[in-house]
Design a protein around this motif. Structure first.
Motif, PDB file in Angstrom:
ATOM      1  N   GLU A  34       0.855  -1.261   0.179  1.00 35.65           N
ATOM      2  CA  GLU A  34       0.131   0.033   0.062  1.00 35.65           C
ATOM      3  C   GLU A  34       0.883   1.179   0.095  1.00 35.65           C
ATOM      4  OE1 GLU A  34      -2.924   0.159   2.978  1.00 35.65           O
ATOM      5  OE2 GLU A  34      -4.149  -1.401   2.494  1.00 35.65           O
ATOM      6  N   VAL A  35       0.242   2.273  -0.768  1.00 38.34           N
ATOM      7  CA  VAL A  35       1.185   3.449  -0.776  1.00 38.34           C
ATOM      8  C   VAL A  35       0.175   4.763  -0.502  1.00 38.34           C
ATOM      9  CG1 VAL A  35       2.964   2.630  -2.364  1.00 38.34           C
ATOM     10  CG2 VAL A  35       1.280   3.838  -3.254  1.00 38.34           C
ATOM     11  N   THR A  36       0.839   5.812   0.196  1.00 40.38           N
ATOM     12  CA  THR A  36      -0.046   6.924   0.342  1.00 40.38           C
ATOM     13  C   THR A  36       0.319   8.025  -0.939  1.00 40.38           C
ATOM     14  OG1 THR A  36      -0.258   6.465   2.630  1.00 40.38           O
ATOM     15  CG2 THR A  36      -0.742   8.758   1.693  1.00 40.38           C
ATOM     16  N   VAL A  37      -0.467   8.436  -1.557  1.00 42.94           N
ATOM     17  CA  VAL A  37      -0.202   9.451  -2.686  1.00 42.94           C
ATOM     18  C   VAL A  37      -0.679  10.563  -2.149  1.00 42.94           C
ATOM     19  CG1 VAL A  37      -0.404  10.184  -4.923  1.00 42.94           C
ATOM     20  CG2 VAL A  37      -0.481   7.672  -4.594  1.00 42.94           C
ATOM     21  N   TYR A 103      -4.776  13.111   0.389  1.00 46.51           N
ATOM     22  CA  TYR A 103      -4.241  11.995  -0.045  1.00 46.51           C
ATOM     23  C   TYR A 103      -5.148  10.777  -0.350  1.00 46.51           C
ATOM     24  CZ  TYR A 103      -5.725   9.215   4.429  1.00 46.51           C
ATOM     25  OH  TYR A 103      -6.229   8.572   5.389  1.00 46.51           O
ATOM     26  N   VAL A 104      -4.648   9.785  -1.207  1.00 50.37           N
ATOM     27  CA  VAL A 104      -5.424   8.664  -1.553  1.00 50.37           C
ATOM     28  C   VAL A 104      -4.416   7.615  -1.550  1.00 50.37           C
ATOM     29  CG1 VAL A 104      -6.368   7.452  -3.862  1.00 50.37           C
ATOM     30  CG2 VAL A 104      -6.338   9.933  -3.763  1.00 50.37           C
ATOM     31  N   VAL A 105      -5.035   6.420  -0.764  1.00 47.99           N
ATOM     32  CA  VAL A 105      -4.165   5.136  -0.877  1.00 47.99           C
ATOM     33  C   VAL A 105      -4.555   4.416  -1.450  1.00 47.99           C
ATOM     34  CG1 VAL A 105      -3.562   3.227   1.141  1.00 47.99           C
ATOM     35  CG2 VAL A 105      -3.945   5.856   1.836  1.00 47.99           C
ATOM     36  N   LEU A 106      -3.284   3.774  -2.258  1.00 46.58           N
ATOM     37  CA  LEU A 106      -3.588   2.754  -3.416  1.00 46.58           C
ATOM     38  C   LEU A 106      -2.786   1.426  -2.831  1.00 46.58           C
ATOM     39  CD1 LEU A 106      -2.340   4.844  -6.537  1.00 46.58           C
ATOM     40  CD2 LEU A 106      -4.512   4.800  -5.238  1.00 46.58           C
ATOM     41  N   ALA A 107      -3.460   0.297  -3.371  1.00 50.73           N
ATOM     42  CA  ALA A 107      -3.138  -1.012  -2.862  1.00 50.73           C
ATOM     43  C   ALA A 107      -2.738  -1.883  -4.132  1.00 50.73           C
ATOM     44  CB  ALA A 107      -3.825  -1.719  -2.068  1.00 50.73           C
ATOM     45  N   GLY A 108      -1.894  -2.799  -4.497  1.00 49.58           N
ATOM     46  CA  GLY A 108      -1.747  -3.444  -5.526  1.00 49.58           C
ATOM     47  C   GLY A 108      -0.391  -4.327  -5.284  1.00 49.58           C
ATOM     48  N   LEU A 154       6.584   3.061  -0.779  1.00 48.41           N
ATOM     49  CA  LEU A 154       7.331   2.075  -1.613  1.00 48.41           C
ATOM     50  C   LEU A 154       8.614   1.519  -0.933  1.00 48.41           C
ATOM     51  CD1 LEU A 154       7.022   3.837  -5.018  1.00 48.41           C
ATOM     52  CD2 LEU A 154       5.941   1.725  -4.354  1.00 48.41           C
ATOM     53  N   ASP A 155       9.191   2.595  -0.017  1.00 51.80           N
ATOM     54  CA  ASP A 155      10.465   2.367   0.908  1.00 51.80           C
ATOM     55  C   ASP A 155       9.938   2.283   2.242  1.00 51.80           C
ATOM     56  OD1 ASP A 155      12.808   2.962   2.328  1.00 51.80           O
ATOM     57  OD2 ASP A 155      13.620   3.427   0.279  1.00 51.80           O
ATOM     58  N   ASP A 156      10.445   1.334   2.893  1.00 49.17           N
ATOM     59  CA  ASP A 156       9.844   1.198   4.282  1.00 49.17           C
ATOM     60  C   ASP A 156      11.086   1.166   5.502  1.00 49.17           C
ATOM     61  OD1 ASP A 156      10.930  -1.469   4.014  1.00 49.17           O
ATOM     62  OD2 ASP A 156       9.198  -2.339   4.780  1.00 49.17           O
ATOM     63  N   ARG A 157      12.250   1.851   4.992  1.00 53.08           N
ATOM     64  CA  ARG A 157      13.131   2.037   5.993  1.00 53.08           C
ATOM     65  C   ARG A 157      12.716   2.440   7.193  1.00 53.08           C
ATOM     66  NH1 ARG A 157      17.357   5.453   2.701  1.00 53.08           N
ATOM     67  NH2 ARG A 157      16.249   4.372   0.854  1.00 53.08           N
ATOM     68  N   PRO A 158      13.291   2.131   8.334  1.00 53.17           N
ATOM     69  CA  PRO A 158      12.751   2.891   9.359  1.00 53.17           C
ATOM     70  C   PRO A 158      13.408   4.619   9.453  1.00 53.17           C
ATOM     71  CG  PRO A 158      14.213   1.026  10.169  1.00 53.17           C
ATOM     72  CD  PRO A 158      14.221   1.150   8.559  1.00 53.17           C
ATOM     73  N   GLN A 159      12.441   5.588   9.500  1.00 51.75           N
ATOM     74  CA  GLN A 159      12.736   6.721   9.296  1.00 51.75           C
ATOM     75  C   GLN A 159      12.953   7.509  10.404  1.00 51.75           C
ATOM     76  OE1 GLN A 159      12.876   8.501   5.904  1.00 51.75           O
ATOM     77  NE2 GLN A 159      13.667   9.810   7.605  1.00 51.75           N
ATOM     78  N   THR A 279       7.841   4.477   9.514  1.00 57.16           N
ATOM     79  CA  THR A 279       8.152   4.746   8.139  1.00 57.16           C
ATOM     80  C   THR A 279       8.027   6.206   7.748  1.00 57.16           C
ATOM     81  OG1 THR A 279       6.307   4.016   7.377  1.00 57.16           O
ATOM     82  CG2 THR A 279       8.000   2.460   7.394  1.00 57.16           C
ATOM     83  N   THR A 280       8.595   6.591   6.765  1.00 55.34           N
ATOM     84  CA  THR A 280       8.024   8.085   6.220  1.00 55.34           C
ATOM     85  C   THR A 280       6.702   7.846   6.116  1.00 55.34           C
ATOM     86  OG1 THR A 280      10.088   8.215   5.251  1.00 55.34           O
ATOM     87  CG2 THR A 280       8.346  10.046   4.694  1.00 55.34           C
ATOM     88  N   GLN A 281       6.063   7.030   5.482  1.00 55.35           N
ATOM     89  CA  GLN A 281       4.387   6.980   5.244  1.00 55.35           C
ATOM     90  C   GLN A 281       3.849   6.829   6.499  1.00 55.35           C
ATOM     91  OE1 GLN A 281       3.192   2.983   3.892  1.00 55.35           O
ATOM     92  NE2 GLN A 281       1.339   4.095   2.877  1.00 55.35           N
ATOM     93  N   GLY A 282       4.062   6.087   7.570  1.00 56.91           N
ATOM     94  CA  GLY A 282       3.290   6.116   8.674  1.00 56.91           C
ATOM     95  C   GLY A 282       3.442   6.984   9.697  1.00 56.91           C
TER      96      GLY A 282
END
Length: 536
Positions: A34-37, A103-108, A154-159, A279-282
């Motif tokens: 899942e990504v947050t756009v 935002y829009v959250v996309l999954a795939g 897309l990138d889930d490194r600890p931020q 993560t940056t996203q979280g």
């Protein structure tokens, strides 16, 4: 790097691998993600810079409601529709769309997402651990170039890292070189002259946490011992985050420190903890969730997590800053820990680095001191610096320019960075942070003494909750006042001794402790009155 034909680079999306990281395998193309756009705001006010927030007493300010904010700064329906169509064209599902939060959250599957955003995903191994990562920029079709402000997940490194340090020989702890008396949060509130007769009733403090959790039994034991009401702590899960306590040496130390400090100095306030992945996203999703929370409506947000500016993408820096701008428009004060690794912020290049998100011009950046008491009064207070890896952060932002409220300051430039351009200086304020004079807390059944600027952010958040209980309107974005009509009036304890490495304390503002530690009642009195008229 140039984008392929008919595509454009998502501004600020460039990523590099972590130091000493190596790609070990591609991510399986069918791995679900899942990504947050993030989308551009549709009708933002003409001036969202810090200069838009005048040096006015809170009573003279006009704040937006969250409904008004959504109407003014939410994403346009046609922009949401454009991203939805883009998702469908790439076989991606729209999990949720929130126009208010842009935002829009996309999954795939990973393969489809990689194609959609023009990147390759790999599993990396690094000294910091394994992570899913990418390098280079992201791209989108040119028609979305002005619409998409960022893509995260897309990138889930600890931020980020938690800015707390445990005193004593516990595993992973920092051992204070010279341990002195420790303090309960109420004892520090008395030393800092927090206003009497207030408990934060009617206010909500939001806490951002990127791991760990709390145990209700610990809260009961701790607050019963302090003879304070046991707080009812609500939780909000973001991106799958939840209250998951582990051990006292893990992120639980951060979570419990934040809750116990904030609730002990503002026992009448409601506390809401926003749990998200580190993560940056979280992190970004948790901040925007708190800012836009129509149910809990926090008036103060405390953030004790962060990292050096150079570990973030520029797009992430700007998206967080936009969220803090929105908080300012709502009258929310955002308190951020300034870091625990001195002026270098833990970067091993010999250069000074500012910690983010404290370096946002819209954050109240909270630095650290070492405090000793003389009876019921402060005996001494100096810059917290117990040696490498245990000192207050602070310095000059390499990303954010000097905000209007700091234009009259003579901002320092560190000796190692003579070519650096002037930028936002931090911290703005300070408080006790040295583990040697730390906070008495309870974590996972253990009574511990914890320090770090992580403790200063919830301390100031609790103080602002007291302000908000008394004031006609929330204190909100304090920085223009601190650098304007409140400056030089003895409303904070000026710290004039010590360094954090590259920067030294001095009379007035400095890049170690800002304007100093709080004189709570004096600050409240000044906030409740109109600023004095400045000479023409």
């Amino acid at each position: 790097m140039q984008a392929p034909q008919n595509r454009t680079i998502v501004r600020g999306s460039e990523r590099t691998a972590l130091p000493q990281a190596r790609a070990v395998r591609p991510i399986a193309p069918d791995e679900p993600l899942e990504v947050t756009v993030r989308l551009r705001p549709q009708g933002a006010p003409a001036d969202l810079s810090p200069s838009a927030f005048a040096d006015q007493a809170p009573a003279a300010r006009t704040y937006l409601t969250r409904t008004e904010l959504a109407a003014q700064m939410g994403a346009a329906p046609q922009d949401v529709a454009a991203v939805t169509a883009f998702a469908a064209a790439h076989g991606l599902a729209v999990v949720r769309a929130d126009a208010a939060q842009c935002y829009v959250v996309l999954a795939g599957p990973a393969g489809a997402l990689s194609t959609a955003f023009g990147t390759e995903l790999h599993q990396y191994e690094s000294p910091a651990g394994r992570y899913r990562g990418r390098t280079g920029p992201l791209t989108v079709p040119k028609a979305l170039g002005d619409i998409v402000a960022g893509v995260f997940g897309l990138d889930d490194r600890p931020q980020a890292r938690a800015h707390f340090q445990v005193r004593g020989p516990a595993a992973g702890a920092v051992v204070a070189r010279v341990a002195g008396p420790s303090f309960t949060p109420p004892a520090l509130a008395k030393l800092y002259n927090f206003p009497a007769g207030l408990d934060g009733h009617g206010q909500c403090i939001g806490l951002i946490e990127l791991g760990g959790g709390f145990r209700p039994d610990d809260l009961t034991a701790y607050f019963t011992r302090l003879k304070l009401p046991v707080p009812a702590v609500a939780t909000v899960g973001v991106d799958g985050g939840s209250n998951q306590p582990t051990t006292a040496q893990g992120a639980d130390g951060e979570v419990m420190l934040d809750i116990e400090v904030a609730a002990a100095v503002a026992p009448g306030a409601r506390l809401v903890v926003y749990f998200a992945p580190n993560t940056t996203q979280g992190f970004l999703d948790a901040v925007t969730a708190a800012v836009h929370d129509q149910v809990n409506q926090p008036t103060v947000i405390s953030i004790s997590w962060g990292g050096p500016e150079n570990t973030w993408t520029t797009g992430a820096l700007d998206q967080f800053n936009q969220a803090f701008q929105a908080a300012a428009l709502l009258g929310i004060t955002v308190c951020c820990a300034a870091g625990d690794n001195g002026s270098g912020d833990g970067v091993a290049d010999g250069q000074p680095h500012a910690d983010f998100p404290a370096s946002s011009p819209f954050a109240l950046a909270c630095g650290g001191t070492r405090l000793t008491a003389a009876g019921a009064k402060i005996g001494s207070e100096v810059v917290w610096n117990a040696g490498p890896g245990s000192a207050t952060g602070g310095g000059i932002s390499a990303h954010f320019p000097v905000p209007a409220y700091q234009k009259t300051l003579k901002l320092p430039i560190a000796a190692q960075a003579k070519a650096a351009q002037p930028g936002r200086g931090l911290p703005d304020v300070a408080g006790n942070a040295d583990p040697a004079s730390g906070y008495e807390v309870r974590v996972d059944g253990q009574d511990l003494v914890i320090g770090g600027t992580s403790a200063v952010a919830p301390l100031w958040a609790g103080l602002v909750a007291l302000f908000n209980q008394k004031l006609a309107k929330p204190a909100g974005f304090l920085n223009p006042l601190l650098y304007g009509s409140l400056a030089g009036r003895g409303l904070l304890h000026d710290i004039t001794s010590g360094t954090n490495g590259a920067y030294a304390a001095r009379a007035g503002w400095d890049a170690c402790t800002g304007w100093g530690s709080p004189n709570g009642a004096a600050l409240l009195g000044a906030l409740a009155a109109a600023p004095p008229t400045k000479p023409a």
